[in-house]
Motif scaffolding. Structure first.
Motif, PDB file in Angstrom:
ATOM      1  N   ALA A 194      31.897 -30.370   0.123  1.00 33.10           N
ATOM      2  CA  ALA A 194      31.125 -30.125  -1.099  1.00 33.10           C
ATOM      3  C   ALA A 194      30.861 -31.472  -1.767  1.00 33.10           C
ATOM      4  O   ALA A 194      31.795 -32.255  -1.985  1.00 33.10           O
ATOM      5  CB  ALA A 194      31.899 -29.221  -2.054  1.00 33.10           C
ATOM      6  N   THR A 195      29.599 -31.744  -2.061  1.00 32.40           N
ATOM      7  CA  THR A 195      29.231 -32.975  -2.761  1.00 32.40           C
ATOM      8  C   THR A 195      29.004 -32.643  -4.229  1.00 32.40           C
ATOM      9  O   THR A 195      28.147 -31.805  -4.548  1.00 32.40           O
ATOM     10  CB  THR A 195      27.971 -33.606  -2.154  1.00 32.40           C
ATOM     11  OG1 THR A 195      28.208 -33.869  -0.763  1.00 32.40           O
ATOM     12  CG2 THR A 195      27.625 -34.904  -2.861  1.00 32.40           C
ATOM     13  N   HIS A 197      27.963 -33.829  -7.943  1.00 29.18           N
ATOM     14  CA  HIS A 197      27.286 -34.816  -8.787  1.00 29.18           C
ATOM     15  C   HIS A 197      27.751 -34.603 -10.224  1.00 29.18           C
ATOM     16  O   HIS A 197      27.656 -33.493 -10.760  1.00 29.18           O
ATOM     17  CB  HIS A 197      25.769 -34.661  -8.696  1.00 29.18           C
ATOM     18  CG  HIS A 197      25.215 -35.014  -7.349  1.00 29.18           C
ATOM     19  ND1 HIS A 197      24.532 -36.183  -7.107  1.00 29.18           N
ATOM     20  CD2 HIS A 197      25.256 -34.352  -6.162  1.00 29.18           C
ATOM     21  CE1 HIS A 197      24.176 -36.231  -5.836  1.00 29.18           C
ATOM     22  NE2 HIS A 197      24.602 -35.127  -5.247  1.00 29.18           N
ATOM     23  N   ARG A 237      26.697 -30.677 -10.676  1.00 33.50           N
ATOM     24  CA  ARG A 237      25.810 -30.122  -9.656  1.00 33.50           C
ATOM     25  C   ARG A 237      26.558 -30.224  -8.332  1.00 33.50           C
ATOM     26  O   ARG A 237      26.953 -31.321  -7.919  1.00 33.50           O
ATOM     27  CB  ARG A 237      24.482 -30.865  -9.578  1.00 33.50           C
ATOM     28  CG  ARG A 237      23.524 -30.222  -8.565  1.00 33.50           C
ATOM     29  CD  ARG A 237      22.110 -30.750  -8.670  1.00 33.50           C
ATOM     30  NE  ARG A 237      21.989 -32.123  -8.192  1.00 33.50           N
ATOM     31  CZ  ARG A 237      21.760 -33.167  -8.965  1.00 33.50           C
ATOM     32  NH1 ARG A 237      21.651 -32.998 -10.277  1.00 33.50           N
ATOM     33  NH2 ARG A 237      21.668 -34.368  -8.451  1.00 33.50           N
ATOM     34  N   VAL A 238      26.779 -29.097  -7.705  1.00 34.41           N
ATOM     35  CA  VAL A 238      27.578 -29.037  -6.483  1.00 34.41           C
ATOM     36  C   VAL A 238      26.705 -28.575  -5.328  1.00 34.41           C
ATOM     37  O   VAL A 238      25.975 -27.588  -5.447  1.00 34.41           O
ATOM     38  CB  VAL A 238      28.773 -28.066  -6.647  1.00 34.41           C
ATOM     39  CG1 VAL A 238      29.618 -28.051  -5.373  1.00 34.41           C
ATOM     40  CG2 VAL A 238      29.617 -28.455  -7.855  1.00 34.41           C
ATOM     41  N   GLN A 239      26.787 -29.292  -4.199  1.00 28.33           N
ATOM     42  CA  GLN A 239      26.039 -28.893  -3.009  1.00 28.33           C
ATOM     43  C   GLN A 239      27.009 -28.674  -1.860  1.00 28.33           C
ATOM     44  O   GLN A 239      27.811 -29.541  -1.518  1.00 28.33           O
ATOM     45  CB  GLN A 239      25.005 -29.950  -2.612  1.00 28.33           C
ATOM     46  CG  GLN A 239      24.193 -29.547  -1.387  1.00 28.33           C
ATOM     47  CD  GLN A 239      22.942 -30.373  -1.203  1.00 28.33           C
ATOM     48  OE1 GLN A 239      22.647 -31.264  -2.001  1.00 28.33           O
ATOM     49  NE2 GLN A 239      22.188 -30.078  -0.170  1.00 28.33           N
ATOM     50  N   ASP A 242      23.407 -26.093   2.419  1.00 28.48           N
ATOM     51  CA  ASP A 242      22.114 -25.894   1.750  1.00 28.48           C
ATOM     52  C   ASP A 242      22.249 -25.150   0.423  1.00 28.48           C
ATOM     53  O   ASP A 242      21.250 -24.881  -0.251  1.00 28.48           O
ATOM     54  CB  ASP A 242      21.169 -25.109   2.669  1.00 28.48           C
ATOM     55  CG  ASP A 242      20.808 -25.883   3.925  1.00 28.48           C
ATOM     56  OD1 ASP A 242      20.757 -27.123   3.854  1.00 28.48           O
ATOM     57  OD2 ASP A 242      20.595 -25.251   4.972  1.00 28.48           O
ATOM     58  N   ASP A 243      23.465 -24.828   0.050  1.00 28.27           N
ATOM     59  CA  ASP A 243      23.720 -24.067  -1.173  1.00 28.27           C
ATOM     60  C   ASP A 243      23.951 -25.039  -2.339  1.00 28.27           C
ATOM     61  O   ASP A 243      24.842 -25.887  -2.279  1.00 28.27           O
ATOM     62  CB  ASP A 243      24.954 -23.185  -0.966  1.00 28.27           C
ATOM     63  CG  ASP A 243      25.103 -22.143  -2.061  1.00 28.27           C
ATOM     64  OD1 ASP A 243      24.221 -22.054  -2.932  1.00 28.27           O
ATOM     65  OD2 ASP A 243      26.118 -21.414  -2.043  1.00 28.27           O
ATOM     66  N   VAL A 244      23.151 -24.920  -3.394  1.00 25.94           N
ATOM     67  CA  VAL A 244      23.269 -25.803  -4.557  1.00 25.94           C
ATOM     68  C   VAL A 244      23.657 -24.981  -5.784  1.00 25.94           C
ATOM     69  O   VAL A 244      22.995 -23.992  -6.116  1.00 25.94           O
ATOM     70  CB  VAL A 244      21.951 -26.556  -4.841  1.00 25.94           C
ATOM     71  CG1 VAL A 244      22.084 -27.418  -6.101  1.00 25.94           C
ATOM     72  CG2 VAL A 244      21.575 -27.423  -3.648  1.00 25.94           C
ATOM     73  N   ASP A 246      23.956 -25.543  -9.599  1.00 26.60           N
ATOM     74  CA  ASP A 246      23.588 -26.533 -10.610  1.00 26.60           C
ATOM     75  C   ASP A 246      23.973 -26.039 -12.004  1.00 26.60           C
ATOM     76  O   ASP A 246      23.298 -25.211 -12.588  1.00 26.60           O
ATOM     77  CB  ASP A 246      22.091 -26.829 -10.543  1.00 26.60           C
ATOM     78  CG  ASP A 246      21.726 -28.137 -11.237  1.00 26.60           C
ATOM     79  OD1 ASP A 246      22.528 -28.581 -12.105  1.00 26.60           O
ATOM     80  OD2 ASP A 246      20.691 -28.723 -10.919  1.00 26.60           O
TER      81      ASP A 246
END
Length: 262
Positions: A194-195, A197, A237-239, A242-244, A246
């Motif tokens: 999980a990235t 921001h 904001r978590v990605q 392909d699931d974001v 925000d």
């Protein structure tokens, strides 16, 4: 990825997981073997030839790589015994097995986090990305450059992956290579990346809570990569793939402006 390759990867990964004595030296051997196969269209074609009996392909491994360690030979024989959609897929598959072997050999290393840091470093330095991605220059020189820049700050497992990948990028962008390696390591450890921001660094408690929430949502352990991003303004904001998700103030303001404009 063809269905044959997908099945071959599952079977080859199972063989790797069952192998004994997987060390960083073994992972390094697998990377080297993968490069040798990738450099020879005749060898990769013969090892992936669907018309040849599996026994012929495994016998070829035994002859060509007689000097390799027993775990490497076992894993390679298991890989070439499978049916691959193409010779290029076999080369990619051996590279994936090498990355997985590295993760097995260093279970406590933060490989995903360090790969993410290297990826961010490359993304923020156009000259470095150009140097590593250029067709000019030899692979050993690129590996030495990485070693000089970040080798001392990385776990040896991460250094092995990065230096091995830049030696033979096969016309793939460096960041793409690093992101793929990150996903492979996470898959080997049965977790997902999980990235996150965020406008300000997360505290240890916040990371722990967020990890628990995401684990509950996706049903798997989470590897968190954190990006400090002033455009987020506040919130997160978590990605995940392909699931974001925000939840940033910036997103809420943009939504409000859209509603007012409508």
């Amino acid at each position: 990825m063809g269905s044959a390759t997908a099945q071959a990867l599952v079977a080859s990964s199972s063989a790797l997981n069952a192998a004994q004595g997987i060390t960083l030296d073994v992972a390094g051997e697998l990377f080297s073997v993968g490069r040798l196969i990738g450099e020879s269209t005749a060898l990769s074609g013969a090892l992936a030839d669907p018309a040849a009996p599996a026994e012929a392909r495994t016998s070829l491994v035994s002859r060509v790589f007689a000097g390799a360690s027993a775990p490497v030979q076992d894993v390679l024989r298991a890989a070439v015994a499978e049916r691959w959609s193409s010779a290029a897929d076999l080369v990619d598959g051996v590279e994936e097995l090498a990355v997985r072997a590295t993760a097995i050999a260093a279970p406590d290393a933060d490989i995903e986090g360090e790969l993410f840091s290297v990826s961010r470093l490359v993304a923020g330095n156009a000259d470095l990305e150009l140097a590593l991605g250029s067709r000019l220059g030899d692979g050993e020189g690129k590996a030495a450059l990485v070693q000089r820049l970040v080798g001392a700050s990385l776990n040896p497992a991460t250094t092995l992956i990065v230096t091995s990948l830049v030696r033979q990028p096969r016309e793939r962008r460096v960041r793409r290579l690093l992101n793929r390696a990150m996903r492979i390591v996470s898959a080997q450890r049965d977790r997902i990346v999980a990235t996150v921001h965020t406008a300000a660094p997360l505290s240890a408690e916040q990371r722990s809570r967020l990890g628990a929430v995401l684990t509950g949502r996706y049903g798997r352990q989470i590897a968190l990569n954190e990006v400090i991003d002033a455009s987020v303004v506040g919130g997160l904001r978590v990605q995940v793939a392909d699931d974001v998700i925000d939840g940033s103030i910036a997103a809420r303001l943009a939504d409000l402006r859209q509603k007012l404009a409508g």
